[in-house]
Design an enzyme around this catalytic site. Structure first.
Site, mmCIF file in Angstrom:
data_model
loop_
_atom_site.group_PDB
_atom_site.id
_atom_site.type_symbol
_atom_site.label_atom_id
_atom_site.label_comp_id
_atom_site.label_asym_id
_atom_site.label_seq_id
_atom_site.Cartn_x
_atom_site.Cartn_y
_atom_site.Cartn_z
ATOM 1 N N HIS A 122 0.844 -1.185 0.000
ATOM 2 C CA HIS A 122 0.000 0.000 0.000
ATOM 3 C C HIS A 122 0.886 1.245 0.000
ATOM 4 C CE1 HIS A 122 -2.639 -2.944 1.891
ATOM 5 N NE2 HIS A 122 -1.786 -3.047 2.876
ATOM 6 N N LYS B 80 -5.879 8.233 -4.344
ATOM 7 C CA LYS B 80 -5.696 7.977 -2.920
ATOM 8 C C LYS B 80 -5.020 6.621 -2.686
ATOM 9 C CE LYS B 80 -7.850 9.020 1.383
ATOM 10 N NZ LYS B 80 -8.593 10.066 2.007
ATOM 11 N N HIS C 31 10.492 -6.130 5.033
ATOM 12 C CA HIS C 31 9.410 -5.164 5.235
ATOM 13 C C HIS C 31 9.320 -4.644 6.672
ATOM 14 C CE1 HIS C 31 5.660 -3.210 4.162
ATOM 15 N NE2 HIS C 31 5.104 -3.716 5.248
ATOM 16 N N GLY D 35 0.887 -0.303 10.183
ATOM 17 C CA GLY D 35 -0.446 0.295 10.103
ATOM 18 C C GLY D 35 -1.201 0.283 11.420
ATOM 19 N N ASP E 261 2.479 1.843 5.375
ATOM 20 C CA ASP E 261 3.572 1.372 4.521
ATOM 21 C C ASP E 261 4.394 2.490 3.884
ATOM 22 O OD1 ASP E 261 3.249 -1.212 5.141
ATOM 23 O OD2 ASP E 261 2.414 -1.853 3.214
ATOM 24 N N ARG F 231 -17.646 10.281 12.161
ATOM 25 C CA ARG F 231 -16.195 10.474 12.272
ATOM 26 C C ARG F 231 -15.858 11.817 12.894
ATOM 27 N NH1 ARG F 231 -13.878 8.988 6.827
ATOM 28 N NH2 ARG F 231 -12.043 9.903 7.765
ATOM 29 N N ASN G 74 -9.006 21.175 13.185
ATOM 30 C CA ASN G 74 -8.061 20.900 12.103
ATOM 31 C C ASN G 74 -8.413 19.571 11.460
ATOM 32 O OD1 ASN G 74 -5.716 20.453 10.503
ATOM 33 N ND2 ASN G 74 -4.733 19.416 12.230
ATOM 34 N N THR G 75 -8.647 19.607 10.175
ATOM 35 C CA THR G 75 -8.822 18.347 9.457
ATOM 36 C C THR G 75 -8.100 18.483 8.122
ATOM 37 O OG1 THR G 75 -10.459 16.718 8.701
ATOM 38 C CG2 THR G 75 -11.061 19.024 8.478
HETATM 39 FE FE FE2 Z 1 3.476 -2.811 6.424
#
Ligand code: FE2
Length: 547
Positions: free
Chosen positions: A11, A36, A124, A286, A314, A426, A506-507
């Site tokens: 990702h 995205k 990784h 993550g 990532d 959210r 803040n966003t």
């Molecule tokens: Fe990862």
């Protein structure tokens, strides 16, 4: 040495540049490609190389490909094993492994002049570990990495000392706390490998009433690893289609999985601390973007300090891989200077873009007046698009590519979620002057410059800043340091003078489904299409009529 780090496999393709142990630049490909996460997180989508991000890193430093001593790639195909042998169902896995093996050739195509022999594969989770312990403000620290998967594992517990990593434990697949959380994300109708933070937000609306069912299936093994067995999600809460309305069962299931994740992480951190005797914990992977879990680790793991890499996903492996190789070559590693490692623009460039777009604007060279105009707009309940300095590396807007609003009105949460096309459950986050934070926020660590922890909002303040208080009375705070962010600190001060509140909302500056704004044209597109009152870009003010 000069090392270009590349992440390109699972990702968030990204590139980072480390010169003589100093982080010079880091950026995600999505900010350039405007897609995205670089690509849809579909089962196999590994072909997107961070070509533009990599080229920009070199250009930013005035380097040619030939000047590089190494290029790191944060996956080592020699360590990978077929998915079937790991107990994973992943029919595309063989393509991923082939792609990784051929990566040096692909990179040489994307970066003409690169000798494929210069590409160094970094495991990784080692790359994640480097992004935490080597980039942290303190030298020598323990590191805990947790994500969906790497070559054949899903975690690493280790210690960096003198630039060298000792691995104490690593969990082998199919057991994976990241994949377990992703499974629930998918079951709740959200996008796997992308929307896990929505599950965390939803958890606040529920109670963990399925713990008896989940605890036996997700458990630490007592040796720095854990077991995650298959969960029959459907027996606990009905599967949701994308966009389908959630019910109490879904919130309760989210709360259960969240609490169990916290419990297991605490066990892992305590095991690591006992093993290493360390006092500082750093986190990446993550799972480390789970700010609710991070706050519990800070409060209950026994470590004196907990630091989380802001690009914990990532993308951060681009940075960590480069740092790890530089440290291994003997370079003295400097802590990362901040998260503002992406592109920046001077006033001349911004002015030229505004003139080309024929957008009426005003140049304000006095920072005090720029801050005062911004604060006045916010105090009058305007929404400000704020574009200053270099863009942020990682998923959070930290006052460089931000949407700002007045926290005094609860309705502003709805307003911002509408601008961004987000679900109404959210939360949006508060930004606060560092020296005032302790009056209002407690429990999580302060200062907290990267929005990676949650804090409790003092009861006396909850009604004063309702737009940023989540349903459970918490907020994901960003503290603003006067030295590091003088202009934003001034805005906060001016806003406080006008309203008695040293806090603004803040966003991130983006609209629905788009990556964060990165260059001035993105900012103008966002301003043109969203109900924003004012754009403050470099030294320029662009006002909506009536503001
Ligand atoms: Fe990862």
């Amino acid at each position: 040495m000069k090392v270009l780090g590349v992440n390109a496999l699972f990702h968030d393709p990204a590139a980072a540049l480390v010169i003589d142990g100093t982080v010079v630049a880091a950026a995600e490909e999505e900010r350039f490609s405007r897609r995205k996460h670089g690509h849809r997180p579909v089962p196999f989508a590994a072909w997107e190389l961070p070509e533009q991000a990599a080229r920009w890193c070199l250009e930013h430093a005035g380097l040619d490909v030939g000047d590089l001593d190494a290029v790191t790639y944060s996956f080592d195909p020699a360590l990978a094993e077929p998915a079937e042998g790991l107990g994973l169902f992943d029919p595309w896995d063989h393509l991923r492994r082939t792609y990784a093996r051929e990566a040096p050739g692909f990179l040489a195509t994307a970066l003409p002049g690169l000798d494929p022999a210069q590409v160094r594969f970094v495991p990784h989770h080692v790359a994640h570990a480097g992004s935490a312990a080597l980039a942290a403000p303190c030298a020598d620290a323990d590191v805990l990495v947790l994500d969906g998967r790497g070559e054949c594992g899903s975690s690493l517990a280790g210690t960096y000392a003198g630039g060298e990593l000792t691995v104490h434990a690593a969990q082998r697949l199919p057991h994976s706390l990241g994949l377990h959380y992703e499974d629930l994300t998918d079951h709740l109708g959200f996008l796997r490998s992308s929307d896990e933070f929505k599950v965390m937000a939803l958890a606040s609306y529920g109670s963990p009433r399925f713990l008896d069912e989940i605890r036996p299936l997700v458990r630490p093994d007592g040796h720095g690893g854990f077991v995650t067995e298959r969960v029959d999600w459907q027996s606990l809460a009905k599967r949701l289609a994308p966009g389908e309305e959630w019910g109490q069962d879904h919130a309760d299931l989210a709360a259960t999985v969240q609490v169990r994740l916290e419990e297991v992480l605490l066990e892992l951190a305590r095991w690591l601390r006992e093993r290493s005797g360390g006092s500082r914990l750093t986190l990446a992977g993550g799972v480390a973007l789970n700010c609710v879990a991070n706050t519990r680790l800070h409060a209950e793991s026994g470590y004196d300090e907990v630091w989380v890499q802001p690009a914990a996903g990532d993308a951060g492996t681009a940075l960590g891989g480069a740092l790890h190789v530089a440290a291994g070559a003997g370079d003295r590693i400097e802590p990362m200077p901040g998260a503002d490692l992406g592109r920046g623009w001077d006033d001349e460039e911004i002015g030229a873009r505004l003139r080309t777009a024929q957008v009426p604007h005003e140049r304000v060279d006095d920072p005090a007046r720029l801050a005062a105009e911004t604060a006045a707009c916010l105090a009058a309940d305007g929404v400000v698009a704020w574009f200053q300095g270099r863009s942020e590396f990682g998923p959070r807007a930290l006052g460089h590519r931000s949407l700002l609003a007045n926290p005094a009105h609860a309705v502003n949460l709805e307003r911002l979620n509408d601008v961004k096309g987000r679900e109404q459950f959210r939360p949006v986050a508060p930004m606060v002057l560092a020296e005032r934070a302790a009056e209002i926020f407690s429990r999580g660590p302060l200062p907290s410059p990267y929005m990676l922890f949650v804090h409790d909002v003092a009861p006396a303040w909850r009604d004063r800043i309702p737009a940023v208080v989540h349903v459970d009375g918490t907020a994901r705070v960003q503290t603003v340091d006067r030295e590091q962010e003088p202009l934003m600190a001034r805005v906060l001060e001016e806003f406080d003078r006008r309203t008695g509140l040293p806090v603004v909302v803040n966003t991130s500056l983006n609209t629905a489904g788009r990556p964060m704004v990165d260059d001035p044209r993105d900012a103008l597109e966002c301003f043109g299409s969203a109900p924003v009152s004012m754009l403050v870009i470099g030294s320029f003010l662009v006002r909506r009529p009536g503001w």
